[in-house]
Design a protein around this motif. Sequence first.
Motif, short mmCIF file in Angstrom:
data_model
loop_
_atom_site.label_atom_id
_atom_site.label_comp_id
_atom_site.label_asym_id
_atom_site.label_seq_id
_atom_site.Cartn_x
_atom_site.Cartn_y
_atom_site.Cartn_z
N LEU A 215 0.85 -1.21 0.00
CA LEU A 215 0.00 0.00 0.00
C LEU A 215 0.87 1.24 0.00
CD1 LEU A 215 -2.84 -0.61 2.61
CD2 LEU A 215 -3.07 -0.52 0.13
N LYS A 216 0.61 2.13 -0.97
CA LYS A 216 1.40 3.37 -1.06
C LYS A 216 0.52 4.59 -0.83
CE LYS A 216 5.09 1.92 -4.24
NZ LYS A 216 6.27 2.39 -3.51
N ASN A 217 1.16 5.76 -0.81
CA ASN A 217 0.47 7.07 -0.65
C ASN A 217 -0.26 7.21 0.67
OD1 ASN A 217 1.10 7.28 -3.35
ND2 ASN A 217 -0.99 6.92 -4.06
N ILE A 218 0.34 6.78 1.76
CA ILE A 218 -0.32 6.98 3.06
C ILE A 218 0.40 8.11 3.77
CG2 ILE A 218 -1.19 5.81 5.09
CD1 ILE A 218 -0.64 3.18 3.73
N ASN A 219 -0.38 9.16 4.13
CA ASN A 219 0.29 10.40 4.55
C ASN A 219 0.12 10.78 6.01
OD1 ASN A 219 0.99 10.77 1.84
ND2 ASN A 219 -1.00 11.68 1.42
N SER A 220 -0.51 9.95 6.81
CA SER A 220 -0.63 10.31 8.23
C SER A 220 -0.78 9.04 9.05
CB SER A 220 -1.83 11.22 8.45
OG SER A 220 -3.02 10.49 8.28
N PHE A 221 -0.53 9.17 10.35
CA PHE A 221 -0.65 8.01 11.22
C PHE A 221 -2.07 7.46 11.22
CE2 PHE A 221 3.00 10.16 13.50
CZ PHE A 221 3.94 9.24 13.07
N THR A 249 0.74 -3.77 -6.15
CA THR A 249 0.91 -2.48 -5.47
C THR A 249 -0.39 -1.71 -5.59
OG1 THR A 249 3.25 -2.45 -6.05
CG2 THR A 249 2.28 -0.37 -5.38
N ARG A 250 -0.91 -1.23 -4.47
CA ARG A 250 -2.17 -0.49 -4.49
C ARG A 250 -1.95 0.90 -3.89
NH1 ARG A 250 -6.52 -4.32 -5.26
NH2 ARG A 250 -8.04 -2.76 -4.58
N GLY A 251 -2.63 1.88 -4.45
CA GLY A 251 -2.54 3.25 -3.92
C GLY A 251 -3.71 3.50 -2.99
N TRP A 252 -3.43 4.07 -1.82
CA TRP A 252 -4.49 4.33 -0.85
C TRP A 252 -5.12 5.69 -1.12
CZ3 TRP A 252 -7.83 2.38 2.29
CH2 TRP A 252 -8.40 3.15 3.30
N ASN A 260 -6.64 1.37 -4.73
CA ASN A 260 -6.78 0.98 -6.14
C ASN A 260 -5.49 0.37 -6.66
OD1 ASN A 260 -9.44 2.31 -6.51
ND2 ASN A 260 -8.22 4.14 -6.05
N VAL A 261 -5.63 -0.58 -7.57
CA VAL A 261 -4.43 -1.24 -8.10
C VAL A 261 -3.58 -0.23 -8.87
CG1 VAL A 261 -3.55 -3.11 -9.56
CG2 VAL A 261 -5.75 -3.34 -8.40
N GLN A 262 -2.27 -0.18 -8.53
CA GLN A 262 -1.36 0.66 -9.29
C GLN A 262 -0.50 -0.16 -10.23
OE1 GLN A 262 0.91 2.95 -6.43
NE2 GLN A 262 -0.48 4.69 -6.62
N ARG A 263 -0.08 -1.31 -9.73
CA ARG A 263 0.83 -2.14 -10.53
C ARG A 263 0.62 -3.59 -10.11
NH1 ARG A 263 6.32 -1.02 -8.79
NH2 ARG A 263 5.99 1.17 -9.24
N SER A 264 0.42 -4.46 -11.08
CA SER A 264 0.24 -5.86 -10.73
C SER A 264 1.55 -6.61 -10.94
CB SER A 264 -0.86 -6.48 -11.59
OG SER A 264 -0.44 -6.47 -12.93
#
Length: 479
Positions: A215-221, A249-252, A260-264
């Motif tokens: 999971l990517k793009n997570i910007n806070s605790f 890889t999924r973007g939060w 959402n799926v970013q890269r399979s």
Amino acid sequence: MTWKYELVIWLEIHVRVKSQTKMFCSCKNAVELAEEPNINVCPVCMWFPWMLPKLNAEVVRLGVIAGQAMKCEVNKISRFDRKSYFYPDLPNSFQTTQLYETIVGQWDVRVLVNWELKHFKIHHMHLENDAGKLTHVWGKTLCDYNRAGSPLMEIVTEPDFRSKDDVVEFLKELQKMMRFANVSDADMEKGQLRCDVNISLRKFGENILNNRVELKNINSFSSIGRAIDTEFSRQAKLYEKWEYVDQETRGWDDDKGVSNVQRSKENAMDYRYFPEPDLLPIVLTDEFIADCASKVGELPIDRRITYLNDYKFKEDDARILSADRDISDYFDSLVALTKDANKSNSYITSVLLAMMKEDAEVNTFASLRFEISELAEVIALVNKDELSSTNAKLVIEELFVNGGKTSAIVDAKWLRQTNDLWALEAVVDKVIESNPTQVADYKWGNERIFGFLVGQCMKASAWAWNPKIFNDILKNKLG
Ligand code: ZN
Ligand code: MN
């Protein structure tokens, strides 16, 4: 159904190194402070042809200090590798990173999770450069390369995390360590601490590692907690339906609360790693490593444990006092001066910090208008019964607003408590003399008037004494 599954998480964390200049050139490393896009750039960090990188020694020093703070082993020899990929935020189409021989090796970080001490293992930490920043507006993409070439530490953990609390408390501890060691401000909202969360599930009792989702793009605790919960139930539902969890890889998306799926796996990138030909290996001496170790100081977790176990503080107080290095250092120095941990704690947490919170100018310990020895003096006077705790607060307020010396303030405001009975009797005599009607009333049997007289004595003595003393003297005098 969720009770069947155990969370297995490992983390990849990027921390921006707080060096003066960028990693391979002398451009300012001031991502947030840059007034305009593309002002902190040069031919090296724009990777023009024939430009050669020169490694910034400060980045190495801060990286080794961070490694020591995490109690990891420092590798005396490490090398850079090229990670090739094309993206518009990366002018040279490769990132300079460390894959095979990293600067910091494994060990662990201790964290209090719900007041239980846990260990989370670090796989390694390596150095690499950041890319630029893309902004998508008006159907166009704008490139700002102020960040390109900024130094990063990437910390990769082992799959030791079993809950979102584990992850969040670990990241908070890591943030504190980076700040205590002064290697990074590690502010998540500013992108100085970025975390990719690798999540897989398995049935309790199993020992395998199933397919994981990054999971990517997570910007806070708080969004980390939400993202983990959501991904847990998404994967659990798939397993319940006897379906597969794809390694992807999924973007939060925090606003929508979905990923959402970013890269399979099928189009996973081949980065064509190879040894960086333009940079020499980093070779560290024992002296250099020892010198870095001396910069780390006592870790926040150790201070917190001291506050809890040795001083027996409440959990909240221990947390506040170890939250950042300034508070912790100030508290430790005050205890060293006063030998009174409890009063040092209460005057800092409930008096000083409260005032600092409200004040725009004096909001750091460095900006206080008085020396720490003056606060120690306040505590000493209270402990000698020469100052009441109510008046101690008055003195601290005066110190806070105007600075000065504790003893001078105490004397100027007539706050020094005395056990001099003559002085106390003189106050009582004066009150009796100037309130003849009330005294007569009391003598006629109006008991309630007694409290009023004690109050007058307190007022006449600027509340410096214990009302009980006046009680006794008044009773004596009025018979
Ligand atoms: Zn540059
Ligand atoms: Mn990376």
